[in-house]
Design a protein around this motif. Structure first.
Motif, PDB file in Angstrom:
ATOM      1  N   ARG A 179       0.833  -1.209   0.000  1.00  0.00           N
ATOM      2  CA  ARG A 179       0.000   0.000   0.000  1.00  0.00           C
ATOM      3  C   ARG A 179       0.868   1.260   0.000  1.00  0.00           C
ATOM      4  NH1 ARG A 179      -3.632   0.151   5.060  1.00  0.00           N
ATOM      5  NH2 ARG A 179      -1.602   0.446   6.048  1.00  0.00           N
ATOM      6  N   GLN A 180       1.947   1.224   0.800  1.00  0.00           N
ATOM      7  CA  GLN A 180       2.834   2.385   0.854  1.00  0.00           C
ATOM      8  C   GLN A 180       3.568   2.581  -0.469  1.00  0.00           C
ATOM      9  OE1 GLN A 180       3.205   4.558   3.780  1.00  0.00           O
ATOM     10  NE2 GLN A 180       3.788   5.682   1.934  1.00  0.00           N
ATOM     11  N   THR A 181       3.964   1.482  -1.080  1.00  0.00           N
ATOM     12  CA  THR A 181       4.663   1.581  -2.367  1.00  0.00           C
ATOM     13  C   THR A 181       3.771   2.220  -3.421  1.00  0.00           C
ATOM     14  OG1 THR A 181       5.991  -0.374  -1.851  1.00  0.00           O
ATOM     15  CG2 THR A 181       5.836   0.259  -4.158  1.00  0.00           C
ATOM     16  N   GLN A 182       2.521   1.749  -3.476  1.00  0.00           N
ATOM     17  CA  GLN A 182       1.596   2.326  -4.451  1.00  0.00           C
ATOM     18  C   GLN A 182       1.243   3.762  -4.084  1.00  0.00           C
ATOM     19  OE1 GLN A 182      -1.656   0.208  -6.025  1.00  0.00           O
ATOM     20  NE2 GLN A 182      -0.702  -1.816  -5.919  1.00  0.00           N
ATOM     21  N   ALA A 183       1.139   4.051  -2.781  1.00  0.00           N
ATOM     22  CA  ALA A 183       0.836   5.423  -2.360  1.00  0.00           C
ATOM     23  C   ALA A 183       1.959   6.376  -2.760  1.00  0.00           C
ATOM     24  CB  ALA A 183       0.619   5.463  -0.845  1.00  0.00           C
ATOM     25  N   ASP A 184       3.198   5.926  -2.645  1.00  0.00           N
ATOM     26  CA  ASP A 184       4.321   6.764  -3.071  1.00  0.00           C
ATOM     27  C   ASP A 184       4.234   7.071  -4.565  1.00  0.00           C
ATOM     28  OD1 ASP A 184       5.312   6.751  -0.505  1.00  0.00           O
ATOM     29  OD2 ASP A 184       6.777   5.162  -0.863  1.00  0.00           O
ATOM     30  N   GLN A 185       3.846   6.054  -5.339  1.00  0.00           N
ATOM     31  CA  GLN A 185       3.710   6.274  -6.781  1.00  0.00           C
ATOM     32  C   GLN A 185       2.555   7.231  -7.075  1.00  0.00           C
ATOM     33  OE1 GLN A 185       5.695   5.295  -9.203  1.00  0.00           O
ATOM     34  NE2 GLN A 185       4.425   6.266 -10.777  1.00  0.00           N
ATOM     35  N   ILE A 186       1.437   7.069  -6.384  1.00  0.00           N
ATOM     36  CA  ILE A 186       0.285   7.959  -6.573  1.00  0.00           C
ATOM     37  C   ILE A 186       0.655   9.383  -6.187  1.00  0.00           C
ATOM     38  CG2 ILE A 186      -2.019   8.498  -5.677  1.00  0.00           C
ATOM     39  CD1 ILE A 186      -2.482   5.444  -5.463  1.00  0.00           C
ATOM     40  N   ALA A 187       1.386   9.528  -5.069  1.00  0.00           N
ATOM     41  CA  ALA A 187       1.797  10.864  -4.627  1.00  0.00           C
ATOM     42  C   ALA A 187       2.677  11.533  -5.678  1.00  0.00           C
ATOM     43  CB  ALA A 187       2.526  10.766  -3.294  1.00  0.00           C
ATOM     44  N   ASP A 213       0.236  18.295   1.660  1.00  0.00           N
ATOM     45  CA  ASP A 213       0.684  17.281   2.619  1.00  0.00           C
ATOM     46  C   ASP A 213      -0.373  16.193   2.783  1.00  0.00           C
ATOM     47  OD1 ASP A 213       3.081  18.518   3.057  1.00  0.00           O
ATOM     48  OD2 ASP A 213       2.447  19.573   4.867  1.00  0.00           O
ATOM     49  N   PHE A 214      -1.638  16.620   2.820  1.00  0.00           N
ATOM     50  CA  PHE A 214      -2.728  15.648   2.950  1.00  0.00           C
ATOM     51  C   PHE A 214      -2.842  14.782   1.704  1.00  0.00           C
ATOM     52  CE2 PHE A 214      -7.183  14.554   2.141  1.00  0.00           C
ATOM     53  CZ  PHE A 214      -7.477  13.818   3.279  1.00  0.00           C
ATOM     54  N   LEU A 215      -2.754  15.414   0.530  1.00  0.00           N
ATOM     55  CA  LEU A 215      -2.888  14.652  -0.720  1.00  0.00           C
ATOM     56  C   LEU A 215      -1.765  13.647  -0.885  1.00  0.00           C
ATOM     57  CD1 LEU A 215      -4.000  17.157  -3.502  1.00  0.00           C
ATOM     58  CD2 LEU A 215      -5.302  15.276  -2.529  1.00  0.00           C
ATOM     59  N   PHE A 216      -0.522  14.083  -0.640  1.00  0.00           N
ATOM     60  CA  PHE A 216       0.631  13.204  -0.850  1.00  0.00           C
ATOM     61  C   PHE A 216       0.767  12.159   0.255  1.00  0.00           C
ATOM     62  CE2 PHE A 216       2.903  16.986  -3.075  1.00  0.00           C
ATOM     63  CZ  PHE A 216       2.025  16.870  -4.146  1.00  0.00           C
ATOM     64  N   GLY A 217       0.064  12.376   1.354  1.00  0.00           N
ATOM     65  CA  GLY A 217       0.175  11.454   2.474  1.00  0.00           C
ATOM     66  C   GLY A 217      -1.058  10.592   2.656  1.00  0.00           C
ATOM     67  N   PRO A 218      -1.958  10.961   3.575  1.00  0.00           N
ATOM     68  CA  PRO A 218      -3.126  10.120   3.852  1.00  0.00           C
ATOM     69  C   PRO A 218      -3.999   9.812   2.643  1.00  0.00           C
ATOM     70  CG  PRO A 218      -2.852  11.767   5.559  1.00  0.00           C
ATOM     71  CD  PRO A 218      -1.868  12.112   4.497  1.00  0.00           C
ATOM     72  N   TRP A 219      -4.205  10.833   1.758  1.00  0.00           N
ATOM     73  CA  TRP A 219      -5.120  10.557   0.646  1.00  0.00           C
ATOM     74  C   TRP A 219      -4.501   9.625  -0.391  1.00  0.00           C
ATOM     75  CZ3 TRP A 219      -9.902  10.555   1.104  1.00  0.00           C
ATOM     76  CH2 TRP A 219     -10.743  10.436  -0.006  1.00  0.00           C
ATOM     77  N   ALA A 220      -3.210   9.750  -0.631  1.00  0.00           N
ATOM     78  CA  ALA A 220      -2.544   8.791  -1.523  1.00  0.00           C
ATOM     79  C   ALA A 220      -2.634   7.384  -0.945  1.00  0.00           C
ATOM     80  CB  ALA A 220      -1.082   9.193  -1.723  1.00  0.00           C
ATOM     81  N   LEU A 221      -2.515   7.260   0.377  1.00  0.00           N
ATOM     82  CA  LEU A 221      -2.666   5.955   1.033  1.00  0.00           C
ATOM     83  C   LEU A 221      -4.080   5.417   0.863  1.00  0.00           C
ATOM     84  CD1 LEU A 221      -0.656   6.633   4.305  1.00  0.00           C
ATOM     85  CD2 LEU A 221      -0.180   4.781   2.705  1.00  0.00           C
TER      86      LEU A 221
END
Length: 850
Positions: A531-539, A557-565
């Motif tokens: 999930r974190q790997t994909q969130a990093d890519q989404i961010a 910060d919200f978009l690149f962090g919690p929302w990407a997750l």
């Protein structure tokens, strides 16, 4: 020889069943390897290819875990049918086999370049890939496969070992895996990466699978078939084969074969020429010394003199030793310190990791209640000397001496708990009897006699306290098995194989009880990492949007962090392969538009209409993620501030109200994100929700203020992309122990930071550590580390997880509250020590002679 179809079918079914979990572990290891390679690669194209490979491999994992066992069963059954047909065909003579081999060699040499041009390039590539995969697998299973081939040949009803007819041979597993990978329609380059990174894990898993099958067959009382010896042209016409099956050949009395007698058979160990060969000269071992060249030759080269007979003077010396032993009263006693009143109670009261070493060696007096008559060192010495008297060949005497020294070395291994070391000492009589029929069994890692010592020692590394109930539960079956071995007449290795199979059956039952909980936690951690790997890519993709101008840093910060997750989580749980599962991606442009004051002030109605659905969708995503609502409070408060100017305008009832009230005072506009904030940064570690933290064993390491946004690594102090895993606090029990250690006169100094980092980097999955937790020392095993090496999970007895961050591990290592345990091969290290005893005096003597 009659076949045993029921036993064979049971083996095939067991192999197919075990193949499922084996494949899953192979996939997991390969994914981890590919991820590491991706992070280390400096080429963009290579990184993309590696990332594609591990993502595609993860997608196939669930389907493959079902397909692989089914495909294997089909291949197994086809191979069984082919083997049965081959077994019915008349076996070729040795001359025919030699001629066939020569013809094959000539035919291969005669192949021309034109012949190869008829082979399709794709077929050549397939053959190369299969061959490469098999070459990487075979070294891992070499020893245990030889034992399995013998047993499988027996249940197939074959008179001799036929490895090529074994339906479970490694080629079957490797070829089935390759066929399945190719059938996935992935790019050839991706398939090649899969096979490359799955080869080593496949070898390890096959070794475990083969060991279980050998134990299963030994429990079924299957006797291994023998290998067929084919004479080569160089020895055709010589005496037939090796000596007989007995531990010693028939001979007139202690002196071995009478002078001039040419019968001189050999032991099962493979020494003693038969037929018309003359008996070699006698070896005079009456003044035998372990460091002699004779012993070196036996230990390192197999012993060119192992088949020699023994001179009468040797037996005279042994008779004198035996008479002296019978005449000597028992003298074994506990060391002086251990005989002191109250010593054992004081010893038991010490921390398990700080107890002083107790002396154990071959001469130690053991507990008669546990080990019976063999608790006395004199009784064990009598057995050893009696067997030396019964020996008929040099190899048997040397084998007895190796066993004595090997047992002595293992008994002094400080890594093992005292009862385990005593158990190896108590097992010496049966090991000596085994050495009489197989003098060099110790040199074969797959031999049951060696494996039973190694497996008991390795299993004992699960425990660090000899007085704990869990260790006593482990040790009771070991004592029962060893005492039973000592009571048997040893004619071959089968009793040791049976004993080990019985022990491992009980261990497997215990492991299965722990495995379910452990696998659930591991699955959650691996899900979090993906999930974190994909969130990093989404961010990263979000950071390249063109509508980020004038967006405040709080929102980014919200978009690149919690929302990407949240978006990554929705993708991972989506079963319909949607482009934007749950619509979390579509909310991004609305959120960005809603925080741009110069736009929203012109269209306040749109914003007011948008806010309820926008907030509802944001809360839905964070709830799916499992984030504590308190963690997102700062963001929603900031978002409300950004929307407040438009809401104030909405309250003005009319233009008249506006004129009467004058200009509307607007709050200062939130500053747009800095260039630094507009860069999406990869998280240092996987984000974990509260329930995931609890399941992974973080329940004692949460911060005092739940939901506090605090950085894990110094280099990310300015990044609030997502709530990091909480840093472990030094609890009161740790502080008390540290104070005690510092006050102790034997205090071990704290480790330097660099040494702690080096130790942590050296830990691998499967390594053992002593961990201080909840006011007691636990023996735990590292079972998982994140790809970036920032999260680690250990498991102690009962499957209890203990997870911590890299910083926590380093701190515990520095303060000696986490101590790695060396669990490298116990028997291998003992043999190295025996070998060093042989080599050292010889090397020391060279300067003297010079």
């Amino acid at each position: 020889m009659a076949s045993q179809p029921d036993v064979l079918q049971s083996c095939l079914q067991s192999a197919a069943t075990a193949a499922r979990s084996a494949l899953e572990k192979c996939v997991e290891d390969a994914v981890a390897g590919l991820q590491v390679a991706e992070t280390q690669s400096g080429k963009v194209a290579e990184r993309d290819e590696l990332a594609t490979a591990w993502r595609e491999l993860l997608k196939n994992k669930a389907a493959w875990s079902v397909q692989y066992p089914a495909d294997l069963l089909v291949h197994f059954k086809a191979n069984v049918a082919a083997a049965a047909q081959a077994a019915r065909a008349p076996e070729a003579s040795s001359e025919q086999l030699a001629a066939s081999a020569a013809a094959s060699s000539s035919a291969f040499a005669a192949l021309s370049h034109a012949s190869f041009s008829l082979v399709d390039d794709q077929d050549v590539s397939k053959a190369i890939e299969s061959s490469r995969l098999l070459q990487q697998v075979l070294p891992a299973v070499d020893h245990i496969l030889a034992e399995l081939n013998k047993l499988i040949s027996t249940v197939q009803g074959l008179p001799n070992v036929r490895p090529e007819l074994n339906p479970l041979r490694p080629e079957v597993f490797a070829q089935t895996l390759r066929e399945m990978a190719v059938a996935s329609r992935a790019e050839p380059a991706v398939v090649s990466l899969w096979l490359k990174y799955m080869a080593d894990p496949l070898g390890r898993e096959l070794k475990r699978l083969y060991e279980r099958l050998v134990n299963q067959l030994e429990l079924a009382n299957v006797q291994g078939a023998s290998y067929r010896v084919l004479p080569t042209p160089a020895n055709v016409g010589r005496g037939r084969g090796r000596g007989g099956n007995g531990s010693s050949p028939a001979g007139p009395g202690p002196g071995g074969a009478a002078e001039g007698d040419a019968s001189g058979g050999g032991g099962e160990g493979g020494f003693g020429e038969g037929g018309g060969q003359p008996v070699p000269q006698y070896a005079d071992l009456s003044n035998y010394e372990i460091r002699d060249e004779l012993f070196q030759d036996f230990l390192f080269n197999g012993g060119s003199n192992a088949h020699h007979g023994l001179a009468p003077s040797y037996y005279e010396t042994v008779e004198e030793e035996l008479a002296a032993l019978h005449a000597t009263p028992d003298s074994g006693s506990a060391p002086l310190a251990e005989s002191r009143p109250g010593y054992m109670s004081d010893y038991e009261g010490m921390p398990a990791v700080d107890r002083p070493q107790r002396l154990v060696d071959e001469r130690s007096q053991l507990s008669p209640q546990v080990w019976g008559s063999y608790a006395k060192p004199r009784e064990r010495a009598i057995v050893r000397t009696q067997l030396k008297k019964e020996a008929r060949q040099v190899g048997q005497v040397l084998g007895l001496e190796v066993v004595r020294k090997l047992v002595n070395q293992v008994a002094q291994d400080p890594r093992l708990l005292v009862p385990v070391r005593e158990a190896i000492v108590a097992l010496e009589p049966s090991l000596l009897r085994l050495a009489m029929v197989d003098p060099r069994f110790f040199s074969d890692e797959g031999h049951a006699g060696r494996r039973v010592m190694e497996r008991v020692a390795q299993r004992s590394f699960k425990y660090n306290d000899e007085f704990s109930p869990e260790f006593l539960a482990f040790f009771e079956p070991v004592t029962r098995a060893f005492n039973e071995l000592n009571s048997l007449t040893i004619e071959d290795a089968q009793p040791f194989g049976m004993a080990l199979a019985t022990l491992e059956y009980g261990w497997d039952e215990q492991d299965q009880l722990e495995a379910e909980n452990r696998n659930n936690v591991l699955q959650a951690l691996r899900f979090a990492e993906e999930r974190q790997t994909q969130a990093d890519q989404i961010a990263f993709e979000l950071s390249t949007r063109s509508d980020l101008d004038k967006v405040p840093g709080l929102v980014l910060d919200f978009l690149f962090g919690p929302w990407a997750l949240a978006m990554a989580h929705a993708k991972l749980v989506d079963t319909r392969n949607q482009i934007d599962p749950m619509g979390f991606g579509s909310v991004v442009p609305d959120l960005l538009w809603s925080v741009k004051r110069e736009v929203t002030l012109k269209r306040p109605a749109k914003l007011i209409e948008m806010i309820p659905s926008l907030l509802a969708k944001l809360h839905e995503g964070l709830e799916l993620l499992g984030q504590d609502p308190r963690e997102s409070e700062p963001f929603f408060e900031g978002l409300m501030k950004l929307h407040r100017p438009v809401l104030k305008l909405r309250r003005l009832k009319s233009q008249r109200d506006a004129e009467e009230s004058g200009a509307v005072p607007l709050e200062p506009e939130e500053l747009p994100a800095t260039p630094e904030q507009r860069l999406a940064k990869a998280a240092a570690h996987p984000w974990l929700a509260r329930d995931e933290l609890d399941a992974a064993g973080f329940e004692d390491t949460l911060p005092t203020a739940p939901g506090e946004l605090m950085p894990l690594e110094e280099e990310h102090e300015q990044s609030l992309a997502a709530r990091p895993v909480a840093e472990e606090e030094v609890d009161s029990s740790h502080a008390e122990l540290i104070a005690e250690q510092e006050a102790s006169p034997n205090a071990v100094p704290a480790l330097a930071q660099g040494e702690a980092e080096r130790l942590l980097m050296s830990l691998r999955a499967g390594h053992w550590v002593d961990l201080y937790s909840r006011r007691r020392w636990l023996r735990a095993q590292l079972i998982w580390a994140s790809t970036k090496g920032t999260l680690f999970m250990f498991v102690s007895h009962g499957g209890q997880p203990h997870s911590m961050t890299k910083r926590s591990c380093e701190r515990l290592l520095r303060e000696r509250l986490l101590r790695p345990v060396d669990s490298q091969g116990v028997v291998a290290q003992a043999l190295d020590a025996v070998a060093s005893e042989v080599v050292s005096p010889a090397t020391q003597a060279e300067p003297e002679t010079a």
